[in-house]
Structure formats: C-alpha cells, structure tokens
Motif scaffolding. Sequence first.
Motif, short mmCIF file in Angstrom:
data_model
loop_
_atom_site.label_atom_id
_atom_site.label_comp_id
_atom_site.label_asym_id
_atom_site.label_seq_id
_atom_site.Cartn_x
_atom_site.Cartn_y
_atom_site.Cartn_z
N UNK A 124 -67.69 -50.41 -60.27
CA UNK A 124 -68.22 -49.91 -59.00
C UNK A 124 -69.00 -48.63 -59.27
N UNK A 125 -70.27 -48.61 -58.83
CA UNK A 125 -71.12 -47.43 -58.99
C UNK A 125 -71.48 -46.90 -57.60
N UNK A 126 -71.09 -45.67 -57.32
CA UNK A 126 -71.29 -45.15 -55.97
C UNK A 126 -72.48 -44.22 -55.84
N UNK A 127 -73.09 -43.79 -56.96
CA UNK A 127 -74.27 -42.94 -56.89
C UNK A 127 -75.55 -43.77 -56.99
N UNK A 128 -76.67 -43.12 -56.71
CA UNK A 128 -77.95 -43.83 -56.73
C UNK A 128 -78.26 -44.33 -58.14
N UNK A 129 -78.05 -43.47 -59.14
CA UNK A 129 -78.25 -43.90 -60.53
C UNK A 129 -76.90 -43.89 -61.23
N UNK A 130 -76.66 -44.84 -62.12
CA UNK A 130 -75.35 -44.92 -62.78
C UNK A 130 -75.05 -43.71 -63.65
N UNK A 131 -73.78 -43.32 -63.65
CA UNK A 131 -73.33 -42.27 -64.54
C UNK A 131 -73.30 -42.76 -65.97
N UNK A 132 -73.18 -41.83 -66.91
CA UNK A 132 -73.23 -42.17 -68.33
C UNK A 132 -72.11 -43.14 -68.71
N UNK A 257 -63.11 -31.54 -37.32
CA UNK A 257 -64.30 -30.82 -37.77
C UNK A 257 -65.53 -31.19 -36.96
N UNK A 258 -66.38 -30.18 -36.70
CA UNK A 258 -67.65 -30.40 -35.99
C UNK A 258 -68.84 -30.40 -36.94
N UNK A 259 -68.78 -29.57 -37.98
CA UNK A 259 -69.87 -29.48 -38.96
C UNK A 259 -69.26 -29.37 -40.35
N UNK A 260 -70.00 -29.92 -41.35
CA UNK A 260 -69.51 -29.92 -42.73
C UNK A 260 -70.56 -29.30 -43.65
N UNK A 261 -70.09 -28.45 -44.55
CA UNK A 261 -70.90 -27.98 -45.68
C UNK A 261 -70.25 -28.55 -46.93
N UNK A 262 -71.04 -29.23 -47.77
CA UNK A 262 -70.42 -29.95 -48.88
C UNK A 262 -71.37 -30.14 -50.04
N UNK A 263 -70.81 -30.39 -51.22
CA UNK A 263 -71.57 -31.00 -52.30
C UNK A 263 -72.03 -32.37 -51.82
N UNK A 264 -72.70 -33.13 -52.67
CA UNK A 264 -73.28 -34.40 -52.24
C UNK A 264 -72.76 -35.58 -53.04
N UNK A 290 -76.33 -34.49 -64.12
CA UNK A 290 -77.42 -35.43 -64.42
C UNK A 290 -78.35 -35.61 -63.22
N UNK A 291 -78.09 -34.92 -62.11
CA UNK A 291 -78.98 -34.97 -60.94
C UNK A 291 -78.62 -36.02 -59.92
N UNK A 292 -77.45 -36.68 -60.06
CA UNK A 292 -77.08 -37.74 -59.13
C UNK A 292 -76.89 -37.21 -57.71
N UNK A 293 -76.30 -36.02 -57.58
CA UNK A 293 -76.08 -35.50 -56.23
C UNK A 293 -77.40 -35.14 -55.55
N UNK A 294 -78.38 -34.71 -56.32
CA UNK A 294 -79.69 -34.42 -55.75
C UNK A 294 -80.31 -35.69 -55.13
N UNK A 295 -80.16 -36.81 -55.82
CA UNK A 295 -80.69 -38.08 -55.30
C UNK A 295 -79.91 -38.52 -54.07
N UNK A 299 -81.68 -38.91 -50.28
CA UNK A 299 -81.66 -40.13 -49.46
C UNK A 299 -81.05 -39.87 -48.08
N UNK A 300 -79.98 -39.10 -48.02
CA UNK A 300 -79.36 -38.79 -46.73
C UNK A 300 -80.28 -37.93 -45.87
N UNK A 301 -81.00 -37.01 -46.50
CA UNK A 301 -81.96 -36.19 -45.75
C UNK A 301 -83.11 -37.04 -45.21
N UNK A 302 -83.59 -37.96 -46.04
CA UNK A 302 -84.70 -38.82 -45.65
C UNK A 302 -84.32 -39.72 -44.47
N UNK A 303 -83.05 -40.12 -44.42
CA UNK A 303 -82.59 -40.98 -43.33
C UNK A 303 -82.15 -40.20 -42.09
N UNK A 304 -82.24 -38.89 -42.17
CA UNK A 304 -81.92 -38.07 -41.01
C UNK A 304 -80.44 -37.87 -40.78
#
Length: 360
Positions: A124-132, A257-264, A290-295, A299-304
């Motif tokens: 199971x791969x949960x990020x956009x690009x596979x981990x090492x 919770x009403x608002x969340x601040x988090x890693x991605x 490796x930049x997976x959280x940035x991706x 995607x979440x930002x792009x989808x609003x």
Amino acid sequence: MNKRTILLTGGGTAGHVSLNQALIPELKNLDYNVEYIGSKDGIENELIADAFPEVKYHAISSGKLRRYFSMKNFTDPFRVGAGLMQALNIIRKTKPAAIFSKGGFVSVPVAMAGKVMSIPVIIHESDVTPGLANKIAMPFADHIFTVFKETLKYVPVEKSTCTGSVIRSELMDGSAAKGKEICSFDNDMPVLMIMGGSQGSAVINEAIRTNLAELLTQFNIIHLCGKGNFDEALRNTPNYCQFEYVTDELSHLLHMTDFVVSRAGSNSIFEFLALKKPMLLIPLSKLKSRGDQLLNAELFHRQGFAHVIEEEDLTPDSFMKAIVQLRANEELLVENMISAEPPKTAYEMAKLVATHTKKR
C-alpha cells in the motif's frame, strides 16, 4: 478448520502503522488470524502492542535505506540480510495466506521473503510518489494499492489499483464533548489543533509557542508537539493543552477541532478531509525529505481542501497571517471538502486485501 493468517508489516513512523492498525480488527472480523512483523525498536512495536496485545509481534533486524552518505550504509545491508532470514523463518512457521505491507524500512526484507516463499505480497502506497522502501519492494509485490490516482504513473500499472483513502471507523465515532473533557476547555472559542507528526516539528512548535499569547486570544489550542517536546513551563497555561502523542484520544480531539495546522502526511490529511476540517499544511521540506509531503500538500491546495505554507517561508509573522487567511476561507474550504470523493472504510479495504490472498 484453522484460521488463515495474514502477516502485516510496516514501520518507522506512525504513518506506516496507522492503516495496519485500522485493518487488524476488520481482518479478524473476516476470520483471519493476524500477526505483525516489525522492527525491535521502531514505533510500530509500541503502537501494535498497546492497541492489540493479542496480535503476535515478530521483531526482525532492519537497516535504514539512506539517500545520503553514511558509514552505516556499508553495514545496514547485513542487517537487511539478517532481517530477510528472520522473515523467511517467520513465514515458514506461520504459512500466511498473504503479506500486507504499508512500507518503511522493515518491510523490505519481509516483501523479499514473501516472494521467495511464493506468498502473495500486497503493498500500500499512500503518497503521490512511492517511498524508497516501497520502490525497492515493488518488484516482489503481487499487487499495489495507491491512494492517489497520480501515483499510478510511478508504479507498475498492470498490477496496481487506486483505492482512494482509507479512514479508520473509530475516527468517525469521536465525541466533541469527550474531547472538551480531555482538554478541560471552559469557553466556546474555536479550537485550533497543531500536529507536527509523531516525532514533532521544531519549526512548527516554535511558530506556535512564539505566537501563543496572541493565539490564545482567538483559540483554544491542542498542541501535539511530538515525543520529547513537551514544555513543562506551559503545562498550566489556560486553554492550551499539549500532548507529546495521542492514540485513542485523537478521534475525540479531532471532532472538537475547528481548524488544523499539520505536516502533510497522507494519512493525516485524508483524515482531516473526511472530517471536513479546514487545514493549514506545512509540508516537510525537500531539504529534509524526498519531497512527498510537498506533492501531497500541492494536490490538496489545488483541489481547494487546504492552505499551504512551505517550511522555508515559515516565520512567526507569516504563520499568523496564514492563520488569519485560514479562518477567512473556512466556509469555502469546507464546501470543497464536502464535494470530495468519500473515503473507503477499513472493512472495505480489508475485503480488497482478502481478494489477493493465496488460495487454499
């Protein structure tokens, strides 16, 4: 007739364990015996033992797969080799119908051993690009499940399926009233939750604590600061509730919770999406990953679904401006999340796993 066994593996971070935690009761409901292969000192050992003491845990040797130079790169292959031999021995004894791998360094020798022993290996791969670790393990896999459709570009498509996100059923059963009781909040201000991952985030913790006095004029704050990051000087601060890490309490805290601040991390952001929580994501920098959280965040930002601020741009001032913008766009973010594709349940995912088990 004896129950068939499914071996679960994955570890290193909470994100490599949480789906396995969700699957364990559902696989048992499908009449499987479940056992777990992890590392001796990894977070998975603690998480599985605490939540499922009845699940037999097998600890194996595990090397770290590094993208940078280290003298340990010369010795860790021997640890992986030892882990392979240990995994082979476990498989011989348990005779599993399948191996389900969530990734992390410990999963590599387990996937290799499964292939050697002709046991179906499901990744199971949960990020956009596979981990090492998953990249190395994929040639040994019989099937690969992905969360993002975009991931299908990076995996062998002929043996891959996009399932979408999987959400633990207990997450949806949380109680806001119970959460308020846990935190002893005594007012009706909105609740801001900060999550920096199981190990915490120094930059996020600093942004919160630097602005704490001002934030507390606007919010009740739940701060999941990571192991070793609890600030004793702030223990009795009114309307500020800090935890190093939570497990069973998380569903209650999120419902309040009403608002969340988090890693991605993928698991977390899909949980926020399922619960319709407006989120400010601060993905782990590419300098540290490796930049997976940035991706994921992009995607979440792009989808609003989320606002994003990159770690390199994070200052006490930019953080407060981002919080103001998050509150201002609350209604639009929630509206976008309501229209998102609903997640799968853990039971639905367990049934998919069961379809790839070895025939009797």
